[in-house]
Design a protein around this motif. Sequence first.
Motif, PDB file in Angstrom:
ATOM      1  N   THR A  20       0.550  -1.115  -0.088  1.00  0.00           N
ATOM      2  CA  THR A  20      -0.192  -0.194  -0.165  1.00  0.00           C
ATOM      3  C   THR A  20       0.837   1.267   0.012  1.00  0.00           C
ATOM      4  N   GLY A  21       2.006   1.324   0.750  1.00  0.00           N
ATOM      5  CA  GLY A  21       2.795   2.350   0.974  1.00  0.00           C
ATOM      6  C   GLY A  21       3.648   2.576  -0.510  1.00  0.00           C
ATOM      7  N   GLY A  22       3.898   1.584  -0.860  1.00  0.00           N
ATOM      8  CA  GLY A  22       4.808   1.568  -2.404  1.00  0.00           C
ATOM      9  C   GLY A  22       4.040   2.207  -3.414  1.00  0.00           C
ATOM     10  N   VAL A  23       2.822   1.628  -3.420  1.00  0.00           N
ATOM     11  CA  VAL A  23       1.737   2.058  -4.693  1.00  0.00           C
ATOM     12  C   VAL A  23       1.421   3.546  -4.561  1.00  0.00           C
ATOM     13  N   GLY A  24       1.303   3.953  -3.100  1.00  0.00           N
ATOM     14  CA  GLY A  24       0.915   5.161  -2.726  1.00  0.00           C
ATOM     15  C   GLY A  24       2.135   6.349  -2.972  1.00  0.00           C
ATOM     16  N   ASP A  29       4.256  10.142  -6.688  1.00  0.00           N
ATOM     17  CA  ASP A  29       5.322  10.549  -7.491  1.00  0.00           C
ATOM     18  C   ASP A  29       4.836  10.908  -9.074  1.00  0.00           C
ATOM     19  N   GLU A  30       3.720  10.262  -9.362  1.00  0.00           N
ATOM     20  CA  GLU A  30       3.254  10.384 -10.778  1.00  0.00           C
ATOM     21  C   GLU A  30       2.454  11.903 -10.732  1.00  0.00           C
ATOM     22  N   ARG A  31       1.802  11.927  -9.609  1.00  0.00           N
ATOM     23  CA  ARG A  31       1.270  13.338  -9.646  1.00  0.00           C
ATOM     24  C   ARG A  31       1.844  14.477  -9.366  1.00  0.00           C
ATOM     25  N   MET A  32       2.777  14.356  -8.309  1.00  0.00           N
ATOM     26  CA  MET A  32       3.606  15.536  -8.011  1.00  0.00           C
ATOM     27  C   MET A  32       4.788  15.886  -8.847  1.00  0.00           C
ATOM     28  N   ALA A  33       5.201  14.927  -9.904  1.00  0.00           N
ATOM     29  CA  ALA A  33       6.306  15.023 -10.662  1.00  0.00           C
ATOM     30  C   ALA A  33       7.803  15.062  -9.685  1.00  0.00           C
ATOM     31  N   THR A  34       7.820  14.272  -8.887  1.00  0.00           N
ATOM     32  CA  THR A  34       8.842  14.167  -7.836  1.00  0.00           C
ATOM     33  C   THR A  34       9.739  12.928  -8.401  1.00  0.00           C
ATOM     34  N   SER A  35      10.809  12.965  -7.804  1.00  0.00           N
ATOM     35  CA  SER A  35      11.631  11.520  -8.260  1.00  0.00           C
ATOM     36  C   SER A  35      11.884  10.793  -6.745  1.00  0.00           C
ATOM     37  N   LEU A  36      11.054  10.379  -6.363  1.00  0.00           N
ATOM     38  CA  LEU A  36      11.226   9.199  -5.060  1.00  0.00           C
ATOM     39  C   LEU A  36      11.316   7.726  -5.377  1.00  0.00           C
ATOM     40  N   LEU A  37      11.084   7.433  -6.482  1.00  0.00           N
ATOM     41  CA  LEU A  37      10.885   6.001  -6.793  1.00  0.00           C
ATOM     42  C   LEU A  37      12.261   5.260  -6.918  1.00  0.00           C
ATOM     43  N   GLY A  38      12.456   4.254  -6.792  1.00  0.00           N
ATOM     44  CA  GLY A  38      13.727   3.425  -6.952  1.00  0.00           C
ATOM     45  C   GLY A  38      14.226   3.057  -5.510  1.00  0.00           C
ATOM     46  N   ALA A  39      15.328   2.345  -5.595  1.00  0.00           N
ATOM     47  CA  ALA A  39      16.163   2.038  -4.462  1.00  0.00           C
ATOM     48  C   ALA A  39      17.779   2.043  -4.847  1.00  0.00           C
ATOM     49  N   PRO A  40      18.348   2.936  -4.253  1.00  0.00           N
ATOM     50  CA  PRO A  40      19.821   3.055  -4.340  1.00  0.00           C
ATOM     51  C   PRO A  40      20.628   1.653  -4.306  1.00  0.00           C
ATOM     52  N   TRP A  41      21.593   1.665  -4.918  1.00  0.00           N
ATOM     53  CA  TRP A  41      22.438   0.174  -4.804  1.00  0.00           C
ATOM     54  C   TRP A  41      23.001   0.024  -3.425  1.00  0.00           C
ATOM     55  N   PHE A  42      23.232   1.037  -2.678  1.00  0.00           N
ATOM     56  CA  PHE A  42      23.786   1.089  -1.400  1.00  0.00           C
ATOM     57  C   PHE A  42      22.658   0.115  -0.427  1.00  0.00           C
ATOM     58  N   GLY A 105       5.255  -2.676  -4.781  1.00  0.00           N
ATOM     59  CA  GLY A 105       4.207  -1.770  -5.041  1.00  0.00           C
ATOM     60  C   GLY A 105       4.817  -0.750  -6.249  1.00  0.00           C
ATOM     61  N   GLN A 106       5.883  -0.134  -5.934  1.00  0.00           N
ATOM     62  CA  GLN A 106       6.675   0.727  -6.869  1.00  0.00           C
ATOM     63  C   GLN A 106       6.914   0.086  -8.043  1.00  0.00           C
ATOM     64  N   ALA A 107       7.405  -1.158  -8.132  1.00  0.00           N
ATOM     65  CA  ALA A 107       7.686  -1.700  -9.337  1.00  0.00           C
ATOM     66  C   ALA A 107       6.584  -2.012 -10.187  1.00  0.00           C
ATOM     67  N   LEU A 108       5.373  -2.346  -9.292  1.00  0.00           N
ATOM     68  CA  LEU A 108       4.181  -2.757  -9.977  1.00  0.00           C
ATOM     69  C   LEU A 108       3.668  -1.469 -10.895  1.00  0.00           C
ATOM     70  N   MET A 109       3.780  -0.265 -10.151  1.00  0.00           N
ATOM     71  CA  MET A 109       3.188   0.979 -10.687  1.00  0.00           C
ATOM     72  C   MET A 109       3.981   1.369 -11.872  1.00  0.00           C
ATOM     73  N   CYS A 110       5.100   1.169 -11.855  1.00  0.00           N
ATOM     74  CA  CYS A 110       6.144   1.666 -12.921  1.00  0.00           C
ATOM     75  C   CYS A 110       5.764   0.874 -14.179  1.00  0.00           C
ATOM     76  N   LEU A 111       5.328  -0.272 -13.980  1.00  0.00           N
ATOM     77  CA  LEU A 111       5.063  -1.209 -15.382  1.00  0.00           C
ATOM     78  C   LEU A 111       4.365  -0.524 -16.205  1.00  0.00           C
ATOM     79  N   THR A 112       3.314   0.415 -16.119  1.00  0.00           N
ATOM     80  CA  THR A 112       2.811   0.997 -17.277  1.00  0.00           C
ATOM     81  C   THR A 112       3.134   2.302 -17.813  1.00  0.00           C
ATOM     82  N   HIS A 113       4.796   2.500 -17.186  1.00  0.00           N
ATOM     83  CA  HIS A 113       5.355   3.692 -17.911  1.00  0.00           C
ATOM     84  C   HIS A 113       6.925   3.358 -18.186  1.00  0.00           C
TER      85      HIS A 113
END
Length: 178
Positions: A20-24, A29-42, A105-113
């Motif tokens: 739920t948090g990841g999808v949210g 991120d999609e609505r506000m045009a921020t860059s919060l998605l992903g996970a750093p390699w660290f 959740g983040q990966a799932l939401m990124c699949l459409t883009h």
Amino acid sequence: MKVRRTPWWYYLVALIIGLTGGVGLAMLDERMATSLLGAPWFVDVVLMAMGIAVLALALQVHAYANTDPVKRPHAFINPQRAMITLVLAKALGLAGAALAGWYGGQALMCLTHLEASYYYDAAVECAIALVICIIDMVIGIVSEGLCQLPPDEGAENPKLKRAERRRRLQQAAAKTAK
């Protein structure tokens, strides 16, 4: 103190909360045009290192718990360390489930883009983090099981009584032989 195994549905609840948090976050991120998605390699490296460390500690506790009580005086593990290992194993399992949901959740939401490079990179990073978090969850569950004492442990263990009796007889024989 009696410690119980973590019920299976705790992991499911943590996974759903993380999902739920990841999808949210992806929707935000999609609505506000921020860059919060992903996970750093660290983050991936730290999560994997924590999983390996907890597994190594749990294997030490398991080896000690399943050592024959007669041979145990030579090997010693601090009970505080064993308890901390158990708590770490429980925490790793639940955190792994929650983070697997978060990154899943983040990966799932990124699949459409995926045609956009930002979302493609985020999806790849989240997929890798998802796999590592699932591995951590499994390591946490297995480590929790490794920290469990065998059912015949304790003061009433007949092997301990026999070993104590044998040790006293050996001490008495050594004193009379002098």
